[in-house]
Design a protein around this motif. Structure first.
Motif, mmCIF file in Angstrom:
data_model
loop_
_atom_site.group_PDB
_atom_site.id
_atom_site.type_symbol
_atom_site.label_atom_id
_atom_site.label_comp_id
_atom_site.label_asym_id
_atom_site.label_seq_id
_atom_site.Cartn_x
_atom_site.Cartn_y
_atom_site.Cartn_z
ATOM 1 N N TYR A 38 -77.825 46.707 30.575
ATOM 2 C CA TYR A 38 -77.118 45.415 30.685
ATOM 3 C C TYR A 38 -75.703 45.430 30.423
ATOM 4 O O TYR A 38 -75.252 46.089 29.569
ATOM 5 C CB TYR A 38 -77.647 44.484 30.015
ATOM 6 C CG TYR A 38 -77.221 42.925 29.871
ATOM 7 C CD1 TYR A 38 -77.941 42.075 30.941
ATOM 8 C CD2 TYR A 38 -76.100 42.521 29.267
ATOM 9 C CE1 TYR A 38 -77.389 40.827 30.743
ATOM 10 C CE2 TYR A 38 -75.605 41.275 29.434
ATOM 11 C CZ TYR A 38 -76.243 40.255 30.178
ATOM 12 O OH TYR A 38 -75.584 39.123 30.375
ATOM 13 N N LEU A 43 -77.706 43.147 35.427
ATOM 14 C CA LEU A 43 -79.070 44.515 34.923
ATOM 15 C C LEU A 43 -78.773 45.500 36.030
ATOM 16 O O LEU A 43 -78.540 45.201 37.134
ATOM 17 C CB LEU A 43 -80.365 43.649 35.068
ATOM 18 C CG LEU A 43 -80.668 42.960 34.065
ATOM 19 C CD1 LEU A 43 -82.410 42.439 34.202
ATOM 20 C CD2 LEU A 43 -80.760 43.442 32.680
ATOM 21 N N HIS A 63 -81.907 35.338 31.905
ATOM 22 C CA HIS A 63 -81.487 35.870 30.355
ATOM 23 C C HIS A 63 -82.452 34.964 29.401
ATOM 24 O O HIS A 63 -82.572 35.791 28.262
ATOM 25 C CB HIS A 63 -79.944 34.846 30.359
ATOM 26 C CG HIS A 63 -78.831 35.693 30.745
ATOM 27 N ND1 HIS A 63 -77.993 35.465 31.781
ATOM 28 C CD2 HIS A 63 -78.413 36.796 30.266
ATOM 29 C CE1 HIS A 63 -77.129 36.383 32.000
ATOM 30 N NE2 HIS A 63 -77.374 37.265 31.109
ATOM 31 N N GLU A 89 -74.183 42.351 24.649
ATOM 32 C CA GLU A 89 -74.549 43.319 25.528
ATOM 33 C C GLU A 89 -75.333 44.452 24.596
ATOM 34 O O GLU A 89 -76.148 45.113 24.875
ATOM 35 C CB GLU A 89 -73.263 43.888 26.351
ATOM 36 C CG GLU A 89 -72.915 42.895 27.437
ATOM 37 C CD GLU A 89 -71.632 43.737 28.083
ATOM 38 O OE1 GLU A 89 -71.423 44.761 27.890
ATOM 39 O OE2 GLU A 89 -71.004 42.747 28.895
ATOM 40 N N ASN A 93 -78.982 46.301 25.066
ATOM 41 C CA ASN A 93 -79.208 47.346 25.514
ATOM 42 C C ASN A 93 -79.983 48.274 24.108
ATOM 43 O O ASN A 93 -80.788 49.073 24.626
ATOM 44 C CB ASN A 93 -77.883 48.007 25.687
ATOM 45 C CG ASN A 93 -77.275 47.772 27.126
ATOM 46 O OD1 ASN A 93 -78.168 47.612 28.098
ATOM 47 N ND2 ASN A 93 -76.110 47.374 27.105
#
Length: 376
Positions: A38, A43, A63, A89, A93
């Motif tokens: 991301y 994505l 989201h 982010e 991740n």
């Protein structure tokens, strides 16, 4: 029989074009968590080769699904998105890396200009697509040989809706409607027509569902009973990684399921016996007097999370349309629901009768706080 103006062909033309366009853009993937990254509200999916990376812009609803699937509290998730985008982010991740064995179904739309990630789902999600639902529903109605009209056909980011009415199945309900809109009914009469509403989400925002929905032409208010609905939850077998090309067998299975449930709904809802019992049930709300009429209206609106602009209109209808018992709240809310966004209209109409039947819970001085299930 009451006279109403219908435009079934016009109503369907727009939604058919929208669904056809969406159907041509659909891309579905089963993606292992470690192949997803991301960044910057996109994505990135890694294919068999490191160079095979495709970026999909993430919708607001997608989201929310990412937050749910990764067990990140939504309030915190949204706060990070606005105030700490780098941390936002990093969180996504990190949890994708931590969640190394999971696989997700990504539902996307892609053409030469855009690539959009619209759903982040379990890899056991059974896709019942709006395109198939529309045509299966129309075929089911055709097989049943009943004359119906499509009042509304709309597709939103989250769901698709059909509102169907059967003018040939109508009963008179003067006792229920005569005091409502007392300034006159312009010769429309006091009939109520049978019908049903259909909803489906292909991105995980609710099951396929058919509910009874009668219509009073005096005001076009929809009277919806959720208790007797026919529905199908989108659950299926777990799928292997990679892009999904849905088989004809899978699509035909879903298609026949939809036809069967719509046929059952037509048989159940579009007859005078069922309509009579439905009207008898909603008419019973006339017998419920209110101790705090305007407060009850406010409490019901708050409980249903109705936005302020609609609340004002509902209160005006309640005060001016001539009925100030519990049924007046039902009339006012269903009258204003016609001005609501399709998603909100469906949710409000599906809930309002149950709330009005339990009006003692809300017939008390207004409170900003929602009542819990134990309140009487």
């Amino acid at each position: 029989m009451t006279t109403m103006q219908f435009r079934t062909k016009d109503v369907l033309t727009s939604i058919e074009a929208t669904l056809k366009e969406q159907n041509e853009k659909k891309k579905d993937f089963i993606a292992p968590a470690q192949t997803i990254t991301y960044a910057d509200k996109h994505l990135f999916l890694t294919g068999e080769k490191p160079s095979d990376v495709v970026a999909y812009q993430v919708t607001d609803f997608c989201h929310e699904q990412i937050a749910e699937k990764l067990d990140i509290p939504l309030k915190y998730f949204k706060k990070m998105m606005v105030k700490r985008p780098a941390l936002f982010e990093e969180n996504i991740n990190a949890w994708l890396r931590e969640d190394g064995t999971s696989k997700y179904l990504l539902r996307c739309l892609k053409d030469d200009r855009t690539a959009i990630a619209r759903a982040f789902l379990s890899n056991s999600y059974n896709c019942i697509d709006n395109y198939d639902v529309l045509y299966a529903a129309l075929e089911a109605i055709s097989r049943m040989r009943v004359k119906v009209e499509i009042l509304k056909a709309e597709v939103t980011e989250k769901r698709m809706y059909l509102q169907v009415v059967c003018p040939e199945v109508e009963i008179q309900a003067e006792a229920f409607l005569k005091d409502y809109m007392r300034k006159g009914n312009n010769g429309v009469g006091y009939g109520i027509m049978s019908g049903f509403s259909l909803a489906n989400s292909e991105i995980g925002c609710g099951k396929f569902e058919v509910m009874s929905r009668a219509v009073a032409p005096i005001c076009n208010n929809g009277l919806t009973i959720k208790d007797d609905s026919f529905s199908k939850i989108h659950l299926g077998e777990r799928l292997a990684p990679g892009e999904i090309i849905w088989s004809e067998r899978t699509r035909n299975k879903n298609y026949e399921l939809i036809i069967s449930q719509v046929q059952d709904a037509v048989s159940t809802f579009l007859n005078k016996d069922y309509l009579g019992k439905m009207v008898e049930r909603v008419a019973a709300t006339q017998n419920i007097k209110l101790e705090y009429p305007t407060d009850a209206v406010k409490n019901v609106c708050r409980e249903l999370s109705i936005p302020e602009d609609h609340r004002k209109n509902i209160m005006n209808y309640f005060l001016n349309d001539g009925v100030h018992d519990a049924s007046g709240i039902l009339h006012a809310v269903t009258r204003e629901s016609q001005n609501m966004h399709a998603d909100l209209q469906y949710d409000v109409e599906g809930a309002i009768i149950g709330h009005v039947e339990k009006i003692s819970k809300y017939d008390k001085p207004y409170s900003e706080k929602k009542f819990n299930a134990k309140d009487n």
